[in-house]
Design an enzyme around this catalytic site. Structure first.
Site, mmCIF file in Angstrom:
data_model
loop_
_atom_site.group_PDB
_atom_site.id
_atom_site.type_symbol
_atom_site.label_atom_id
_atom_site.label_comp_id
_atom_site.label_asym_id
_atom_site.label_seq_id
_atom_site.Cartn_x
_atom_site.Cartn_y
_atom_site.Cartn_z
ATOM 1 N N HIS A 83 0.828 -1.206 0.000
ATOM 2 C CA HIS A 83 0.000 0.000 0.000
ATOM 3 C C HIS A 83 0.869 1.267 0.000
ATOM 4 O O HIS A 83 2.045 1.208 -0.332
ATOM 5 C CB HIS A 83 -0.996 -0.032 1.164
ATOM 6 C CG HIS A 83 -1.709 -1.335 1.282
ATOM 7 N ND1 HIS A 83 -2.625 -1.766 0.352
ATOM 8 C CD2 HIS A 83 -1.609 -2.330 2.211
ATOM 9 C CE1 HIS A 83 -3.070 -2.980 0.696
ATOM 10 N NE2 HIS A 83 -2.480 -3.347 1.812
ATOM 11 N N GLU A 120 -2.202 0.363 8.165
ATOM 12 C CA GLU A 120 -1.366 -0.719 7.666
ATOM 13 C C GLU A 120 -0.217 -0.200 6.820
ATOM 14 O O GLU A 120 0.910 -0.697 6.921
ATOM 15 C CB GLU A 120 -2.198 -1.706 6.846
ATOM 16 C CG GLU A 120 -1.366 -2.883 6.348
ATOM 17 C CD GLU A 120 -2.054 -3.703 5.279
ATOM 18 O OE1 GLU A 120 -1.353 -4.525 4.656
ATOM 19 O OE2 GLU A 120 -3.267 -3.521 5.055
ATOM 20 N N HIS A 175 2.929 -6.942 4.747
ATOM 21 C CA HIS A 175 1.565 -6.480 4.979
ATOM 22 C C HIS A 175 1.140 -6.821 6.405
ATOM 23 O O HIS A 175 1.828 -7.534 7.135
ATOM 24 C CB HIS A 175 0.589 -7.176 4.018
ATOM 25 C CG HIS A 175 0.714 -6.743 2.594
ATOM 26 N ND1 HIS A 175 -0.150 -5.852 2.004
ATOM 27 C CD2 HIS A 175 1.601 -7.092 1.630
ATOM 28 C CE1 HIS A 175 0.194 -5.660 0.743
ATOM 29 N NE2 HIS A 175 1.271 -6.410 0.490
ATOM 30 N N GLU A 253 1.759 -11.598 5.852
ATOM 31 C CA GLU A 253 0.703 -10.911 6.601
ATOM 32 C C GLU A 253 1.113 -11.047 8.068
ATOM 33 O O GLU A 253 0.890 -12.070 8.706
ATOM 34 C CB GLU A 253 -0.659 -11.540 6.336
ATOM 35 C CG GLU A 253 -1.138 -11.410 4.898
ATOM 36 C CD GLU A 253 -1.663 -10.023 4.564
ATOM 37 O OE1 GLU A 253 -1.674 -9.151 5.456
ATOM 38 O OE2 GLU A 253 -2.077 -9.812 3.398
#
Length: 290
Positions: A83, A120, A175, A253
């Site tokens: 992101h 995040e 992430h 993750e």
């Protein structure tokens, strides 16, 4: 687990020695009969004595940066902080459809956020810089897919291309998940086989995931995700960042931002130091395989 108490934090040179020493112990075990899970015959022998080199410098985004002088000075790693901080203000850009290997997907997304407002994209950036620092201490040339946490994108196909163009030995996309509040834990996403696209990276990517999973489970104090994946591993064919990669690549993750227990760790700077130690150890173990 490395000691990361605020006072007396180890120097980068000491971190390099510790990182490689731990990874060497693992690869020694892997090379012995029955020493690794499933008797993995592909693990490389340990490096012949890590040197005390800080190497690397700050040329992470420059693919022409000179090789570091540490024990992993001939390796190139791409770290992809998922992101970006400007995505939320650029919906038309991040919603644009781009190639994803087996179809098209949105260029990028905004990402998750903890109940306390820790985004995040900020977590991904913070942790990526810490992992970069540790790998560079061992001489690895580290290339980031974005320069800061204020821009937009890049799109998922562009992130994959950065690893491809630099012929990275490995690529890691960092992430934190936005799963159900009741679920916690981490998992790694590996590429599934897509004819004509991922055949060459499925196996090495699985090895990369196993090395990072092992170290992160021990050093990150986060269990395997209990709401998806299988013992922390999830194979997928719907992610352009994996489908379009020609180099071994996995997604981490690191925890579930919507779970209070996980979020408390993700928001803790001291924990992020320990998590970066673990991730870098796993990456170093993989890089020493070949």
């Amino acid at each position: 687990m490395l000691d990361s108490t605020p006072s007396g934090r180890p120097s980068r040179a000491v971190r390099a020695l510790t990182l490689l020493a731990l990874a060497a112990l693992w690869t020694t075990a892997c090379s012995a009969p029955g020493g690794a899970p499933n008797g993995d015959p592909t693990a490389a022998p340990p490096l012949p004595g890590p040197e005390d080199g800080e190497g690397g410098g700050d040329g992470g985004e420059d693919s022409s940066a000179p090789r570091g002088d540490g024990p992993l000075g001939d390796r190139v790693v791409v770290i992809d902080p998922g992101h970006n901080g400007g995505n939320a203000d650029a919906p038309s850009e991040i919603n644009a459809q781009v190639p994803a290997g087996n179809g098209e997907k949105a260029c990028d997304t905004v990402g998750a956020e903890s109940v306390n407002g820790y985004a995040e994209h900020e977590f991904n950036w913070d942790l990526s810089l810490l992992v970069k620092e540790r790998l560079e201490a061992d001489g690895v040339t580290v290339i980031l897919t974005r320069e800061d946490n204020e821009g937009v994108g890049p799109c998922v196909d562009e992130r994959a291309e950065i690893g491809n163009e630099n012929e990275a030995d490995a690529a890691l996309s960092i992430h934190a998940d936005g799963g159900p509040e009741s679920g916690r834990g981490f998992h790694l996403i590996t590429p599934g086989e897509i004819p004509g696209l991922t055949e060459d990276i499925v196996e090495p990517s699985a090895l990369l995931a196993e090395d990072i999973r092992r170290e992160y489970l021990e050093g990150g104090d986060v269990p395997y995700a209990d709401y998806l994946a299988d013992e922390g591993l999830d194979e997928r064919t719907d992610l352009g960042g994996l489908n379009l990669s020609t180099v071994p690549k996995v997604f981490l993750e690191a925890g579930n931002m919507r779970n209070p227990e996980d979020a408390a760790l993700l928001e803790d700077p001291e924990w992020r130091e320990r998590a970066a130690d673990a991730i870098a150890r796993g990456m170093a173990a993989y890089l020493m395989r070949g």
